[in-house]
Design a protein around this motif. Structure first.
Motif, mmCIF file in Angstrom:
data_model
loop_
_atom_site.group_PDB
_atom_site.id
_atom_site.type_symbol
_atom_site.label_atom_id
_atom_site.label_comp_id
_atom_site.label_asym_id
_atom_site.label_seq_id
_atom_site.Cartn_x
_atom_site.Cartn_y
_atom_site.Cartn_z
ATOM 1 N N GLU A 143 -10.783 18.349 -2.904
ATOM 2 C CA GLU A 143 -9.981 19.360 -2.198
ATOM 3 C C GLU A 143 -10.710 20.695 -2.034
ATOM 4 N N ASP A 144 -11.453 21.129 -3.049
ATOM 5 C CA ASP A 144 -12.122 22.434 -3.000
ATOM 6 C C ASP A 144 -13.601 22.353 -2.608
ATOM 7 N N ASP A 145 -14.100 21.150 -2.282
ATOM 8 C CA ASP A 145 -15.497 21.010 -1.871
ATOM 9 C C ASP A 145 -15.740 21.809 -0.593
ATOM 10 N N TRP A 146 -16.974 22.331 -0.463
ATOM 11 C CA TRP A 146 -17.346 23.073 0.737
ATOM 12 C C TRP A 146 -18.815 22.813 1.040
ATOM 13 N N PRO A 147 -19.266 22.636 2.232
ATOM 14 C CA PRO A 147 -18.524 22.602 3.486
ATOM 15 C C PRO A 147 -17.896 21.250 3.772
ATOM 16 N N ASP A 148 -18.388 20.188 3.127
ATOM 17 C CA ASP A 148 -17.830 18.852 3.339
ATOM 18 C C ASP A 148 -17.298 18.306 2.034
ATOM 19 N N LYS A 149 -16.381 17.385 2.145
ATOM 20 C CA LYS A 149 -15.887 16.706 0.951
ATOM 21 C C LYS A 149 -17.002 15.785 0.455
ATOM 22 N N VAL A 150 -17.285 15.864 -0.865
ATOM 23 C CA VAL A 150 -18.389 15.114 -1.449
ATOM 24 C C VAL A 150 -17.831 14.205 -2.534
ATOM 25 N N ASN A 151 -18.091 12.912 -2.418
ATOM 26 C CA ASN A 151 -17.740 11.989 -3.490
ATOM 27 C C ASN A 151 -18.904 11.969 -4.464
ATOM 28 N N SER A 152 -18.681 12.503 -5.666
ATOM 29 C CA SER A 152 -19.754 12.634 -6.642
ATOM 30 C C SER A 152 -19.224 12.297 -8.030
ATOM 31 N N PRO A 153 -20.110 12.193 -9.021
ATOM 32 C CA PRO A 153 -19.660 11.852 -10.373
ATOM 33 C C PRO A 153 -18.607 12.812 -10.934
ATOM 34 N N ILE A 154 -18.625 14.082 -10.539
ATOM 35 C CA ILE A 154 -17.620 14.987 -11.114
ATOM 36 C C ILE A 154 -16.222 14.712 -10.577
ATOM 37 N N ASP A 155 -16.126 13.920 -9.523
ATOM 38 C CA ASP A 155 -14.804 13.566 -8.998
ATOM 39 C C ASP A 155 -14.076 12.589 -9.905
ATOM 40 N N ASN A 156 -14.747 12.055 -10.912
ATOM 41 C CA ASN A 156 -14.116 11.142 -11.858
ATOM 42 C C ASN A 156 -13.366 11.902 -12.942
ATOM 43 N N GLN A 157 -12.986 13.145 -12.632
ATOM 44 C CA GLN A 157 -12.182 13.971 -13.541
ATOM 45 C C GLN A 157 -12.895 14.257 -14.852
ATOM 46 N N VAL A 163 -39.929 41.155 5.869
ATOM 47 C CA VAL A 163 -38.980 40.067 6.109
ATOM 48 C C VAL A 163 -38.583 40.087 7.577
ATOM 49 N N ASP A 164 -38.655 38.908 8.181
ATOM 50 C CA ASP A 164 -38.412 38.776 9.612
ATOM 51 C C ASP A 164 -37.073 38.103 9.902
ATOM 52 N N GLU A 165 -36.769 37.036 9.175
ATOM 53 C CA GLU A 165 -35.557 36.263 9.423
ATOM 54 C C GLU A 165 -34.980 35.798 8.094
ATOM 55 N N VAL A 166 -33.644 35.802 7.993
ATOM 56 C CA VAL A 166 -32.963 35.354 6.781
ATOM 57 C C VAL A 166 -31.766 34.501 7.193
ATOM 58 N N THR A 167 -31.671 33.303 6.637
ATOM 59 C CA THR A 167 -30.470 32.486 6.787
ATOM 60 C C THR A 167 -30.021 32.093 5.389
ATOM 61 N N ALA A 168 -28.726 31.979 5.201
ATOM 62 C CA ALA A 168 -28.188 31.670 3.876
ATOM 63 C C ALA A 168 -27.012 30.723 3.998
ATOM 64 N N SER A 169 -26.848 29.873 2.996
ATOM 65 C CA SER A 169 -25.716 28.955 2.981
ATOM 66 C C SER A 169 -25.205 28.787 1.552
ATOM 67 N N PHE A 170 -23.958 28.343 1.459
ATOM 68 C CA PHE A 170 -23.284 28.141 0.176
ATOM 69 C C PHE A 170 -22.639 26.758 0.203
ATOM 70 N N ARG A 171 -22.769 26.022 -0.905
ATOM 71 C CA ARG A 171 -22.126 24.724 -1.053
ATOM 72 C C ARG A 171 -21.386 24.684 -2.381
ATOM 73 N N ARG A 172 -20.292 23.916 -2.373
ATOM 74 C CA ARG A 172 -19.495 23.784 -3.598
ATOM 75 C C ARG A 172 -19.016 22.337 -3.699
ATOM 76 N N ASP A 173 -19.237 21.715 -4.853
ATOM 77 C CA ASP A 173 -18.770 20.359 -5.145
ATOM 78 C C ASP A 173 -17.901 20.462 -6.391
ATOM 79 N N CYS A 174 -16.603 20.230 -6.217
ATOM 80 C CA CYS A 174 -15.653 20.408 -7.327
ATOM 81 C C CYS A 174 -15.039 19.084 -7.750
ATOM 82 N N VAL A 175 -14.366 19.090 -8.898
ATOM 83 C CA VAL A 175 -13.622 17.929 -9.358
ATOM 84 C C VAL A 175 -12.589 17.606 -8.288
ATOM 85 N N GLY A 176 -12.516 16.340 -7.915
ATOM 86 C CA GLY A 176 -11.725 15.967 -6.751
ATOM 87 C C GLY A 176 -12.516 16.404 -5.523
#
Length: 153
Positions: free
Chosen positions: A129-143, A114-127
């Motif tokens: 407020e807790d989305d990461w890294p950006d706020k995402v308008n998605s179907p789960i935002d409809n509560q 292994v020469d190089e490793v990059t990693a990222s994490f994303r989260r899309d939550c209801v509403g």
């Protein structure tokens, strides 16, 4: 006086947060965080650092085995005579009733290591407020998550 200073030092040391052990495997890494509730910036940074520390010392074959054992699905670049170890883009997803979480690890290898490793994490939550890294308008935002329990009166 020295006795009071020594007692104060011990009391402060006891109150200091304990340093958690570095995860040894990618599977251990998922137990190290509350991915749904911890600040996104913090968990992404620690995820990237831990993924690099875990995978970088490995051979390409061991890294792929480790990624598969931790539930990642990988796609690979095309190998060639000049580059026999193609890049791997690996993803893992998990959803709770409140959040969809996605982890991604991109790795390259050279001469079987292994020469190089990059990693990222994303989260899309209801509403959003807790989305990461950006706020995402998605179907789960409809509560679509369960409504909070009624407050006793």
């Amino acid at each position: 006086m020295i006795r009071y200073i020594a007692l104060a030092t011990l009391a402060l040391a006891a109150c200091a947060p304990a340093k958690l052990a570095q995860p040894k495997t990618l599977a251990d890494l998922y137990q190290a965080h509350d991915w749904q509730h911890e600040p996104g910036e913090k968990v992404e940074k620690e995820f990237a650092e831990a993924a690099m520390a875990i995978l970088k010392p490995m051979t390409r074959a061991d890294a792929i085995t480790s990624l598969n054992a931790a539930g990642y699905e990988c796609t690979y670049g095309e190998a060639s005579d000049g580059y026999p170890d193609p890049a791997a883009q690996c993803t893992r997803s998990f959803a709770t009733r409140a959040c969809q979480m996605d982890w991604e690890i991109f790795s390259t290898a050279d001469k079987g290591k292994v020469d190089e490793v990059t990693a990222s994490f994303r989260r899309d939550c209801v509403g959003t407020e807790d989305d990461w890294p950006d706020k995402v308008n998605s179907p789960i935002d409809n509560q679509l998550a369960p409504a909070p329990a009624p407050t006793p009166t």
